[in-house]
Design an enzyme around this catalytic site. Sequence first.
Site, PDB file in Angstrom:
ATOM      1  N   SER A 297     -27.342  -6.600 -40.204  1.00  0.00           N
ATOM      2  CA  SER A 297     -27.716  -6.902 -41.599  1.00  0.00           C
ATOM      3  C   SER A 297     -28.202  -5.621 -42.265  1.00  0.00           C
ATOM      4  O   SER A 297     -29.122  -4.978 -41.746  1.00  0.00           O
ATOM      5  CB  SER A 297     -28.856  -7.919 -41.642  1.00  0.00           C
ATOM      6  OG  SER A 297     -28.488  -9.115 -40.998  1.00  0.00           O
TER       7      SER A 297
ATOM      8  N   ARG B  39     -39.099  -8.881 -39.495  1.00  0.00           N
ATOM      9  CA  ARG B  39     -38.518  -7.525 -39.427  1.00  0.00           C
ATOM     10  C   ARG B  39     -39.571  -6.469 -39.785  1.00  0.00           C
ATOM     11  O   ARG B  39     -39.296  -5.502 -40.486  1.00  0.00           O
ATOM     12  CB  ARG B  39     -37.319  -7.382 -40.378  1.00  0.00           C
ATOM     13  CG  ARG B  39     -36.152  -8.270 -40.083  1.00  0.00           C
ATOM     14  CD  ARG B  39     -35.489  -7.932 -38.742  1.00  0.00           C
ATOM     15  NE  ARG B  39     -34.245  -8.668 -38.589  1.00  0.00           N
ATOM     16  CZ  ARG B  39     -34.166  -9.917 -38.128  1.00  0.00           C
ATOM     17  NH1 ARG B  39     -35.255 -10.567 -37.749  1.00  0.00           N
ATOM     18  NH2 ARG B  39     -32.999 -10.501 -38.005  1.00  0.00           N
TER      19      ARG B  39
ATOM     20  N   GLU C 236     -32.887  -3.249 -44.636  1.00  0.00           N
ATOM     21  CA  GLU C 236     -33.486  -3.423 -43.306  1.00  0.00           C
ATOM     22  C   GLU C 236     -33.241  -2.137 -42.507  1.00  0.00           C
ATOM     23  O   GLU C 236     -34.036  -1.735 -41.664  1.00  0.00           O
ATOM     24  CB  GLU C 236     -32.822  -4.612 -42.594  1.00  0.00           C
ATOM     25  CG  GLU C 236     -33.336  -4.797 -41.183  1.00  0.00           C
ATOM     26  CD  GLU C 236     -32.566  -5.806 -40.349  1.00  0.00           C
ATOM     27  OE1 GLU C 236     -32.465  -6.973 -40.749  1.00  0.00           O
ATOM     28  OE2 GLU C 236     -32.081  -5.409 -39.276  1.00  0.00           O
TER      29      GLU C 236
HETATM   30  P1  FAD Z   1     -32.541   2.986 -33.701  1.00  0.00           P
HETATM   31  O1  FAD Z   1     -31.525   2.623 -34.722  1.00  0.00           O
HETATM   32  O2  FAD Z   1     -32.205   4.061 -32.741  1.00  0.00           O
HETATM   33  O3  FAD Z   1     -33.896   3.331 -34.442  1.00  0.00           O
HETATM   34  C1  FAD Z   1     -34.390   2.498 -35.449  1.00  0.00           C
HETATM   35  C2  FAD Z   1     -35.742   3.051 -35.913  1.00  0.00           C
HETATM   36  O4  FAD Z   1     -36.703   2.952 -34.873  1.00  0.00           O
HETATM   37  C3  FAD Z   1     -35.695   4.540 -36.275  1.00  0.00           C
HETATM   38  O5  FAD Z   1     -36.574   4.754 -37.338  1.00  0.00           O
HETATM   39  C4  FAD Z   1     -36.168   5.250 -35.011  1.00  0.00           C
HETATM   40  O6  FAD Z   1     -36.789   6.487 -35.305  1.00  0.00           O
HETATM   41  C5  FAD Z   1     -37.179   4.251 -34.461  1.00  0.00           C
HETATM   42  N1  FAD Z   1     -37.248   4.207 -32.982  1.00  0.00           N
HETATM   43  C6  FAD Z   1     -36.239   3.918 -32.119  1.00  0.00           C
HETATM   44  N2  FAD Z   1     -36.705   3.869 -30.859  1.00  0.00           N
HETATM   45  C7  FAD Z   1     -38.020   4.138 -30.913  1.00  0.00           C
HETATM   46  C8  FAD Z   1     -39.067   4.223 -29.933  1.00  0.00           C
HETATM   47  N3  FAD Z   1     -38.851   4.013 -28.633  1.00  0.00           N
HETATM   48  N4  FAD Z   1     -40.325   4.513 -30.372  1.00  0.00           N
HETATM   49  C9  FAD Z   1     -40.580   4.732 -31.685  1.00  0.00           C
HETATM   50  N5  FAD Z   1     -39.652   4.665 -32.648  1.00  0.00           N
HETATM   51  C10 FAD Z   1     -38.381   4.378 -32.264  1.00  0.00           C
HETATM   52  N6  FAD Z   1     -31.456  -6.844 -35.489  1.00  0.00           N
HETATM   53  C11 FAD Z   1     -32.087  -8.035 -35.410  1.00  0.00           C
HETATM   54  O7  FAD Z   1     -33.316  -8.101 -35.547  1.00  0.00           O
HETATM   55  N7  FAD Z   1     -31.411  -9.179 -35.175  1.00  0.00           N
HETATM   56  C12 FAD Z   1     -30.080  -9.205 -35.000  1.00  0.00           C
HETATM   57  O8  FAD Z   1     -29.502 -10.269 -34.797  1.00  0.00           O
HETATM   58  C13 FAD Z   1     -29.372  -7.966 -35.058  1.00  0.00           C
HETATM   59  N8  FAD Z   1     -28.037  -7.938 -34.913  1.00  0.00           N
HETATM   60  C14 FAD Z   1     -27.377  -6.747 -34.984  1.00  0.00           C
HETATM   61  C15 FAD Z   1     -25.990  -6.742 -34.796  1.00  0.00           C
HETATM   62  C16 FAD Z   1     -25.283  -5.552 -34.855  1.00  0.00           C
HETATM   63  C17 FAD Z   1     -23.785  -5.578 -34.656  1.00  0.00           C
HETATM   64  C18 FAD Z   1     -25.971  -4.343 -35.089  1.00  0.00           C
HETATM   65  C19 FAD Z   1     -25.200  -3.044 -35.120  1.00  0.00           C
HETATM   66  C20 FAD Z   1     -27.334  -4.333 -35.294  1.00  0.00           C
HETATM   67  C21 FAD Z   1     -28.060  -5.546 -35.244  1.00  0.00           C
HETATM   68  N9  FAD Z   1     -29.447  -5.594 -35.430  1.00  0.00           N
HETATM   69  C22 FAD Z   1     -30.108  -6.793 -35.317  1.00  0.00           C
HETATM   70  C23 FAD Z   1     -30.187  -4.386 -35.829  1.00  0.00           C
HETATM   71  C24 FAD Z   1     -30.646  -3.451 -34.682  1.00  0.00           C
HETATM   72  O9  FAD Z   1     -29.946  -3.702 -33.481  1.00  0.00           O
HETATM   73  C25 FAD Z   1     -32.152  -3.570 -34.446  1.00  0.00           C
HETATM   74  O10 FAD Z   1     -32.873  -3.196 -35.590  1.00  0.00           O
HETATM   75  C26 FAD Z   1     -32.637  -2.718 -33.263  1.00  0.00           C
HETATM   76  O11 FAD Z   1     -33.983  -3.003 -32.958  1.00  0.00           O
HETATM   77  C27 FAD Z   1     -32.500  -1.214 -33.467  1.00  0.00           C
HETATM   78  O12 FAD Z   1     -32.658  -0.621 -32.193  1.00  0.00           O
HETATM   79  P2  FAD Z   1     -32.152   0.834 -31.855  1.00  0.00           P
HETATM   80  O13 FAD Z   1     -32.578   1.164 -30.483  1.00  0.00           O
HETATM   81  O14 FAD Z   1     -30.702   0.946 -32.120  1.00  0.00           O
HETATM   82  O15 FAD Z   1     -32.981   1.670 -32.908  1.00  0.00           O
HETATM   83  N1  EPU Z   2     -24.069 -16.631 -46.021  1.00  0.00           N
HETATM   84  C1  EPU Z   2     -23.152 -16.674 -47.042  1.00  0.00           C
HETATM   85  N2  EPU Z   2     -22.238 -15.657 -47.115  1.00  0.00           N
HETATM   86  C2  EPU Z   2     -22.205 -14.638 -46.229  1.00  0.00           C
HETATM   87  C3  EPU Z   2     -23.169 -14.577 -45.213  1.00  0.00           C
HETATM   88  C4  EPU Z   2     -24.101 -15.591 -45.120  1.00  0.00           C
HETATM   89  O1  EPU Z   2     -23.148 -17.589 -47.858  1.00  0.00           O
HETATM   90  O2  EPU Z   2     -21.314 -13.788 -46.370  1.00  0.00           O
HETATM   91  C5  EPU Z   2     -25.020 -17.746 -45.873  1.00  0.00           C
HETATM   92  C6  EPU Z   2     -24.637 -18.595 -44.639  1.00  0.00           C
HETATM   93  O3  EPU Z   2     -23.688 -19.567 -44.973  1.00  0.00           O
HETATM   94  C7  EPU Z   2     -25.951 -19.193 -44.248  1.00  0.00           C
HETATM   95  C8  EPU Z   2     -26.970 -18.120 -44.655  1.00  0.00           C
HETATM   96  O4  EPU Z   2     -26.313 -17.266 -45.581  1.00  0.00           O
HETATM   97  O5  EPU Z   2     -26.210 -20.357 -45.003  1.00  0.00           O
HETATM   98  C9  EPU Z   2     -27.527 -17.325 -43.486  1.00  0.00           C
HETATM   99  O6  EPU Z   2     -26.469 -16.654 -42.811  1.00  0.00           O
HETATM  100  P1  EPU Z   2     -26.547 -16.319 -41.239  1.00  0.00           P
HETATM  101  O7  EPU Z   2     -26.967 -17.522 -40.481  1.00  0.00           O
HETATM  102  O8  EPU Z   2     -25.269 -15.645 -40.847  1.00  0.00           O
HETATM  103  O9  EPU Z   2     -27.746 -15.318 -41.088  1.00  0.00           O
HETATM  104  P2  EPU Z   2     -28.324 -14.160 -42.007  1.00  0.00           P
HETATM  105  O10 EPU Z   2     -29.524 -14.661 -42.731  1.00  0.00           O
HETATM  106  O11 EPU Z   2     -27.251 -13.543 -42.809  1.00  0.00           O
HETATM  107  C10 EPU Z   2     -30.031 -13.375 -40.198  1.00  0.00           C
HETATM  108  C11 EPU Z   2     -30.491 -12.077 -39.614  1.00  0.00           C
HETATM  109  C12 EPU Z   2     -29.525 -11.632 -38.525  1.00  0.00           C
HETATM  110  C13 EPU Z   2     -29.483 -12.689 -37.439  1.00  0.00           C
HETATM  111  C14 EPU Z   2     -29.010 -14.003 -38.072  1.00  0.00           C
HETATM  112  C15 EPU Z   2     -29.033 -15.169 -37.103  1.00  0.00           C
HETATM  113  C16 EPU Z   2     -31.740 -10.899 -41.321  1.00  0.00           C
HETATM  114  C17 EPU Z   2     -31.750  -9.797 -42.309  1.00  0.00           C
HETATM  115  N3  EPU Z   2     -30.598 -11.067 -40.641  1.00  0.00           N
HETATM  116  O12 EPU Z   2     -28.797 -13.123 -40.876  1.00  0.00           O
HETATM  117  O13 EPU Z   2     -30.017 -10.419 -37.966  1.00  0.00           O
HETATM  118  O14 EPU Z   2     -28.606 -12.326 -36.403  1.00  0.00           O
HETATM  119  O15 EPU Z   2     -29.910 -14.350 -39.171  1.00  0.00           O
HETATM  120  O16 EPU Z   2     -30.335 -15.573 -36.893  1.00  0.00           O
HETATM  121  O17 EPU Z   2     -32.742 -11.582 -41.155  1.00  0.00           O
HETATM  122  C18 EPU Z   2     -29.981  -8.067 -38.278  1.00  0.00           C
HETATM  123  O18 EPU Z   2     -31.186  -8.155 -38.528  1.00  0.00           O
HETATM  124  O19 EPU Z   2     -29.364  -6.974 -38.249  1.00  0.00           O
HETATM  125  C19 EPU Z   2     -29.232  -9.293 -38.005  1.00  0.00           C
HETATM  126  C20 EPU Z   2     -27.919  -9.311 -37.777  1.00  0.00           C
END
Ligand code: FAD
Ligand code: EPU
Length: 329
Positions: free
Chosen positions: A230, A155, A325
């Site tokens: 997250s 990240r 994050e």
């Molecule tokens: P924004 O929120 O619009 O911007 C984020 C930051 O980047 C800001 O500081 C902004 O100024 C900057 N920025 C945006 N676009 C640009 C650009 N083109 N150039 C320069 N700077 C820019 N993340 C994960 O890694 N893994 C996951 O599994 C994951 N699951 C998610 C699930 C949900 C339901 C949600 C709501 C979010 C999740 N995220 C996850 C987090 C998020 O989607 C990511 O961090 C994503 O990359 C943010 O993209 P955005 O376009 O929405 O950025």
């Molecule tokens: N867990 C708990 N309680 C909870 C949630 C999680 O005990 O309420 C435990 C789960 O049982 C598991 C562990 O924590 O053993 C990890 O949980 P999970 O697999 O759901 O993933 P996470 O570590 O919570 C990360 C990323 C997610 C990504 C998932 C799947 C980060 C900060 N988050 O979550 O990314 O989708 O793994 O790979 O690294 C995001 O970055 O926004 C995001 C959603």
Amino acid sequence: MIDLKPYNTFGVSVKTPHLITVESKKALIEALRLHPNALILGKGSNILFTKDLQQPVIVIANQGITTENWENNLVKVTAAAGESWDDLVQYALSLDLCGLENLSLIPSSVGAAPIQNIGAYGVEQNQFFESCLALDCSNLTWVQFSKEECQFGYRNSFFKNEGKGRFIIWEVSYVLPSKAAELNITYAPLKNYFEEHPEIQPTPKKIAELVIAIRKSKLPDPSKLGNAGSFFKNPVIEEELALQLRREFSDLPTYPASDGVKVAAGWLIEKAGFKGYFNGDAGVHEKQALVLVNKGGASGKEIANLSVQIQKKVFDQFRIRLEPEVTIL
Ligand code: FAD
Ligand code: EPU
């Protein structure tokens, strides 16, 4: 004044004096000449607004995906920053290209994907990243970044450190295998599924389908319940503290990391008693404690206050500092 509620997945209401949506390089440069201090926004899925902005917002909305053949059965796919990340994943799958399937359904823009180095279910975008084109806001020139120059980490990237606030990502290229490459089914629920169903072959499309189902079962849909995924990163702690904690809590989920031991922040937050906790409309998701949510009427400040309360309790209980994050503004 313009309300940013539709522009952030937390669905918090804050105002900006101007909002400009840019779809071309020319429009981006013109917008920056007029508003050099503008906030750049993609899909707003990793941001928490806690107060009205004094500065304008530029939403990156350029579109388009192109492909070109690369060496050794690889295909280079270049997508505009304003494309939805999941559209890029679906497009790659439609061409039978592998690699991005584990990253299905992340509500990112393509342009923000390298900034956070998005990752999920055992894969991070840097594994397939080739280069990106960015605008240097200090002199309005275009710069191509190689993978090495982006300094990707968990990240993390150059764009969150030395390059912070200086570069606007405009286009991103990935190099994807066109022939069934090694698929990543290391994430336990994926591995278990294929072990329990030996008759089903792992394919990119099947993995995408499973990842989408897992995500839907745990992560709230922002169109129904405000959130930014997250809220905190999974912390990396020293081996010694991990050993002590494992002695106390045998079920603590830990993973090896290059600089220590990664701990599941969701587990820590759940053990600290916050899972399903609400203070007004700001709360902690009942199915995933790492996800803070807005039931509708919470302000960004209320969500940020809750995050500080969580950090304090987790530190008191486990001596671990949780780092957001999400970008908090
Ligand atoms: P924004 O929120 O619009 O911007 C984020 C930051 O980047 C800001 O500081 C902004 O100024 C900057 N920025 C945006 N676009 C640009 C650009 N083109 N150039 C320069 N700077 C820019 N993340 C994960 O890694 N893994 C996951 O599994 C994951 N699951 C998610 C699930 C949900 C339901 C949600 C709501 C979010 C999740 N995220 C996850 C987090 C998020 O989607 C990511 O961090 C994503 O990359 C943010 O993209 P955005 O376009 O929405 O950025
Ligand atoms: N867990 C708990 N309680 C909870 C949630 C999680 O005990 O309420 C435990 C789960 O049982 C598991 C562990 O924590 O053993 C990890 O949980 P999970 O697999 O759901 O993933 P996470 O570590 O919570 C990360 C990323 C997610 C990504 C998932 C799947 C980060 C900060 N988050 O979550 O990314 O989708 O793994 O790979 O690294 C995001 O970055 O926004 C995001 C959603």
